[in-house]
Scaffold this motif. Structure first.
Motif, PDB file in Angstrom:
ATOM      1  N   PRO A  37      -5.762  -1.862  -7.867  1.00  0.00           N
ATOM      2  CA  PRO A  37      -5.339  -2.153  -6.489  1.00  0.00           C
ATOM      3  C   PRO A  37      -4.976  -3.627  -6.256  1.00  0.00           C
ATOM      4  N   GLU A  38      -4.991  -4.453  -7.319  1.00  0.00           N
ATOM      5  CA  GLU A  38      -4.802  -5.894  -7.111  1.00  0.00           C
ATOM      6  C   GLU A  38      -3.486  -6.228  -6.396  1.00  0.00           C
ATOM      7  N   ASP A  39      -2.430  -5.483  -6.730  1.00  0.00           N
ATOM      8  CA  ASP A  39      -1.118  -5.729  -6.120  1.00  0.00           C
ATOM      9  C   ASP A  39      -0.763  -4.672  -5.073  1.00  0.00           C
ATOM     10  N   ILE A  40      -1.037  -3.433  -5.393  1.00  0.00           N
ATOM     11  CA  ILE A  40      -0.713  -2.332  -4.482  1.00  0.00           C
ATOM     12  C   ILE A  40      -1.912  -1.396  -4.384  1.00  0.00           C
ATOM     13  N   SER A  41      -2.313  -1.078  -3.163  1.00  0.00           N
ATOM     14  CA  SER A  41      -3.391  -0.104  -2.931  1.00  0.00           C
ATOM     15  C   SER A  41      -2.785   1.287  -2.795  1.00  0.00           C
ATOM     16  N   VAL A  42      -3.498   2.281  -3.301  1.00  0.00           N
ATOM     17  CA  VAL A  42      -3.026   3.661  -3.231  1.00  0.00           C
ATOM     18  C   VAL A  42      -4.122   4.538  -2.628  1.00  0.00           C
TER      19      VAL A  42
ATOM     20  N   PHE B  20     -11.679  10.638 -11.551  1.00  0.00           N
ATOM     21  CA  PHE B  20     -11.457  10.284 -12.952  1.00  0.00           C
ATOM     22  C   PHE B  20     -10.113   9.597 -13.186  1.00  0.00           C
ATOM     23  N   SER B  21      -9.327   9.392 -12.126  1.00  0.00           N
ATOM     24  CA  SER B  21      -8.069   8.660 -12.303  1.00  0.00           C
ATOM     25  C   SER B  21      -8.392   7.201 -12.612  1.00  0.00           C
ATOM     26  N   ILE B  22      -7.392   6.453 -13.062  1.00  0.00           N
ATOM     27  CA  ILE B  22      -7.592   5.036 -13.397  1.00  0.00           C
ATOM     28  C   ILE B  22      -6.666   4.201 -12.518  1.00  0.00           C
ATOM     29  N   PRO B  23      -7.247   3.482 -11.544  1.00  0.00           N
ATOM     30  CA  PRO B  23      -8.662   3.458 -11.136  1.00  0.00           C
ATOM     31  C   PRO B  23      -9.031   4.710 -10.331  1.00  0.00           C
ATOM     32  N   PRO B  24     -10.329   4.930 -10.132  1.00  0.00           N
ATOM     33  CA  PRO B  24     -10.736   6.075  -9.305  1.00  0.00           C
ATOM     34  C   PRO B  24     -10.080   6.012  -7.934  1.00  0.00           C
ATOM     35  N   LEU B  25      -9.698   7.168  -7.426  1.00  0.00           N
ATOM     36  CA  LEU B  25      -8.803   7.240  -6.272  1.00  0.00           C
ATOM     37  C   LEU B  25      -9.542   7.227  -4.933  1.00  0.00           C
ATOM     38  N   THR B  26      -9.159   6.290  -4.078  1.00  0.00           N
ATOM     39  CA  THR B  26      -9.556   6.325  -2.669  1.00  0.00           C
ATOM     40  C   THR B  26      -8.743   7.442  -2.013  1.00  0.00           C
ATOM     41  N   THR B  27      -9.401   8.294  -1.226  1.00  0.00           N
ATOM     42  CA  THR B  27      -8.687   9.477  -0.739  1.00  0.00           C
ATOM     43  C   THR B  27      -9.306  10.047   0.525  1.00  0.00           C
TER      44      THR B  27
ATOM     45  N   ALA C 167       0.843  -1.198   0.000  1.00  0.00           N
ATOM     46  CA  ALA C 167       0.000   0.000   0.000  1.00  0.00           C
ATOM     47  C   ALA C 167       0.874   1.243   0.000  1.00  0.00           C
ATOM     48  N   LEU C 168       0.319   2.323  -0.523  1.00  0.00           N
ATOM     49  CA  LEU C 168       1.025   3.611  -0.578  1.00  0.00           C
ATOM     50  C   LEU C 168       0.045   4.690  -0.134  1.00  0.00           C
ATOM     51  N   PHE C 169       0.448   5.465   0.876  1.00  0.00           N
ATOM     52  CA  PHE C 169      -0.347   6.595   1.359  1.00  0.00           C
ATOM     53  C   PHE C 169       0.325   7.861   0.837  1.00  0.00           C
ATOM     54  N   ALA C 170      -0.257   8.449  -0.191  1.00  0.00           N
ATOM     55  CA  ALA C 170       0.353   9.593  -0.870  1.00  0.00           C
ATOM     56  C   ALA C 170       0.131  10.886  -0.089  1.00  0.00           C
ATOM     57  N   TYR C 171       0.978  11.872  -0.389  1.00  0.00           N
ATOM     58  CA  TYR C 171       0.851  13.164   0.292  1.00  0.00           C
ATOM     59  C   TYR C 171      -0.408  13.892  -0.152  1.00  0.00           C
ATOM     60  N   ASN C 172      -0.708  13.831  -1.443  1.00  0.00           N
ATOM     61  CA  ASN C 172      -1.921  14.451  -1.967  1.00  0.00           C
ATOM     62  C   ASN C 172      -2.394  13.667  -3.190  1.00  0.00           C
ATOM     63  N   ASP C 173      -3.500  14.074  -3.774  1.00  0.00           N
ATOM     64  CA  ASP C 173      -4.064  13.333  -4.916  1.00  0.00           C
ATOM     65  C   ASP C 173      -3.172  13.406  -6.145  1.00  0.00           C
ATOM     66  N   ASN C 174      -2.552  14.564  -6.377  1.00  0.00           N
ATOM     67  CA  ASN C 174      -1.656  14.680  -7.527  1.00  0.00           C
ATOM     68  C   ASN C 174      -0.529  13.661  -7.449  1.00  0.00           C
ATOM     69  N   SER C 175       0.114  13.558  -6.287  1.00  0.00           N
ATOM     70  CA  SER C 175       1.217  12.606  -6.142  1.00  0.00           C
ATOM     71  C   SER C 175       0.702  11.172  -6.197  1.00  0.00           C
ATOM     72  N   ALA C 176      -0.516  10.928  -5.736  1.00  0.00           N
ATOM     73  CA  ALA C 176      -1.096   9.588  -5.801  1.00  0.00           C
ATOM     74  C   ALA C 176      -1.338   9.168  -7.251  1.00  0.00           C
ATOM     75  N   ILE C 177      -1.856  10.068  -8.065  1.00  0.00           N
ATOM     76  CA  ILE C 177      -2.113   9.758  -9.472  1.00  0.00           C
ATOM     77  C   ILE C 177      -0.800   9.466 -10.200  1.00  0.00           C
ATOM     78  N   GLY C 178       0.248  10.241  -9.897  1.00  0.00           N
ATOM     79  CA  GLY C 178       1.558   9.975 -10.479  1.00  0.00           C
ATOM     80  C   GLY C 178       2.113   8.641 -10.021  1.00  0.00           C
ATOM     81  N   ALA C 179       1.893   8.305  -8.737  1.00  0.00           N
ATOM     82  CA  ALA C 179       2.376   7.025  -8.206  1.00  0.00           C
ATOM     83  C   ALA C 179       1.691   5.849  -8.894  1.00  0.00           C
ATOM     84  N   ILE C 180       0.411   5.973  -9.164  1.00  0.00           N
ATOM     85  CA  ILE C 180      -0.324   4.887  -9.833  1.00  0.00           C
ATOM     86  C   ILE C 180       0.272   4.597 -11.205  1.00  0.00           C
ATOM     87  N   ARG C 181       0.603   5.632 -11.936  1.00  0.00           N
ATOM     88  CA  ARG C 181       1.212   5.407 -13.252  1.00  0.00           C
ATOM     89  C   ARG C 181       2.569   4.709 -13.116  1.00  0.00           C
ATOM     90  N   ALA C 182       3.372   5.134 -12.166  1.00  0.00           N
ATOM     91  CA  ALA C 182       4.684   4.510 -11.960  1.00  0.00           C
ATOM     92  C   ALA C 182       4.528   3.036 -11.605  1.00  0.00           C
TER      93      ALA C 182
END
Length: 364
Positions: free
Chosen positions: A277-282, A293-300, A253-268
């Motif tokens: 989220p099958e392997d890593i939850s964000v 609208f992120s892929i997948p939609p962001l839990t936040t 799992a990854l707890f991002a600082y904000n939504d922007n950084s979370a969306i970037g983390a998902i792509r990485a």
């Protein structure tokens, strides 16, 4: 009563003043002003006269002389808004709430952008004062000196005499997010620490550390990402998550600082061959408009950003007119929003991926 001047004469005028409008109608300036400003004096004016005044003002494109009115009543109805960046989704949503509330109450605002430059912040604040603003709202910025006017800071995090701080309950936010991840059996969690230029970084990190200690959550030094720079796009989260993934230290799992950084983390994460989220939850933070609208939609963790803007504007106006006393702080509660970027931990599969075993098991 004077006969009204011909419309042709009025159309030749470059500017239609209150006096000109009154002469056109054959009425006193006081009568016309009372109707246009909907003052108490206009209650005694016949409805037929009111309609005639409003119709003439519209036809002749009358615009009030704001400067003259301001000098007369010693009010400008202007608020100064100080922001770090233009285009940041966080600031944009807060400013939307500010704008809507001020507009409904007959105020407008001037905005200055300091881009994390303390000198620019100081000179821009002085510029707003010289322009005659009646109050200040700082968004994601700290007011460093006691202001000469009523002031509200959204996420300012610096106690200053005369400034009302509007702050999120970061401790509750950390509790909501981390309890949710623990309930999904996540143990190895990546934590993003905000850049020092972000006003929320210190308070949010302190809250996360305290909650982890209370819940018995292990914080591995190898799984802490220290964000650096002023980037306000997903690029920041993407870059630092790529570096983290290259260390091949397993996490689920990854707890991002904000939504922007979370969306970037998902792509990485996706580019590495893992799935969210099958392997890593964000989990993100803020609930900006793009989160759903992120892929997948962001839990936040949702900050009610537009509502915070409205609260800031309402607090400022009420302090300006003396209807509410000054308070040093207003706390805002977060809400946890569950979407598609989180799932139960899949520790075995994730461990296989980071060890390289999964790739070796795949057929050629």
């Amino acid at each position: 009563m004077k006969a009204p001047r011909s419309r042709g004469d009025q159309h030749n005028r470059s500017t239609v003043t209150l006096k000109v409008l009154a002469e056109h109608l054959g009425l006193s300036p006081g009568t016309v002003s009372g109707v246009l400003n909907n003052s108490l004096a206009s209650l005694s004016i016949p409805e037929r006269t009111k309609k005639r005044i409003l119709a003439a003002a519209s036809e002749l494109n009358y615009r009030p002389n704001f400067v003259a009115r301001s000098l007369r009543v010693m009010r400008t109805h202007m608020i100064g808004v100080i922001v770090e960046e233009i285009g940041d989704p966080y600031s944009g949503m807060v400013m939307s709430g500010i704008e809507q509330y001020l507009r409904r109450h007959g105020f407008f605002f001037l905005t200055v952008v300091h881009r994390h430059d303390p000198k620019l912040l100081q000179t821009d604040t002085q510029l707003l004062l010289e322009r005659g603003v009646e109050g200040l709202i700082a968004v994601g910025s700290s007011i460093s000196q006691p202001p000469p006017l009523p002031a509200v800071a959204v996420a300012g995090h610096r106690r200053m005499k005369g400034v009302t701080n509007l702050v999120l309950d970061h401790r509750l936010a950390a509790q909501l997010a981390l309890k949710y991840l623990i309930d999904l059996d996540h143990e190895e969690i990546v934590f993003m620490k905000g850049a020092t230029t972000s006003s929320d970084a210190e308070d949010r990190w302190k809250a996360i550390v305290e909650v982890c200690q209370e819940m018995g959550i292990r914080m591995s030094r190898e799984l802490i990402i220290q964000l650096q720079g002023d980037e306000i796009t997903p690029e920041l989260g993407y870059t630092f998550t790529k570096k983290l993934l290259s260390r091949r230290k397993p996490f689920t799992a990854l707890f991002a600082y904000n939504d922007n950084s979370a969306i970037g983390a998902i792509r990485a994460i996706h580019e590495t061959g893992l799935r969210v989220p099958e392997d890593i939850s964000v989990v993100g933070f803020d609930d900006i408009v793009f989160a759903v609208f992120s892929i997948p939609p962001l839990t936040t963790v949702r900050q009610p950003l537009q509502k915070m803007g409205e609260i800031a504007a309402r607090t400022l106006l009420k302090q300006m007119d003396g209807s509410e006393p000054y308070v040093s702080e207003i706390a805002v509660e977060p809400e946890f929003i569950v979407r598609g970027s989180t799932a139960r931990a899949n520790k075995e599969r994730t461990a296989l991926h980071f060890s390289g075993e999964e790739k070796r098991e795949r057929p050629c």
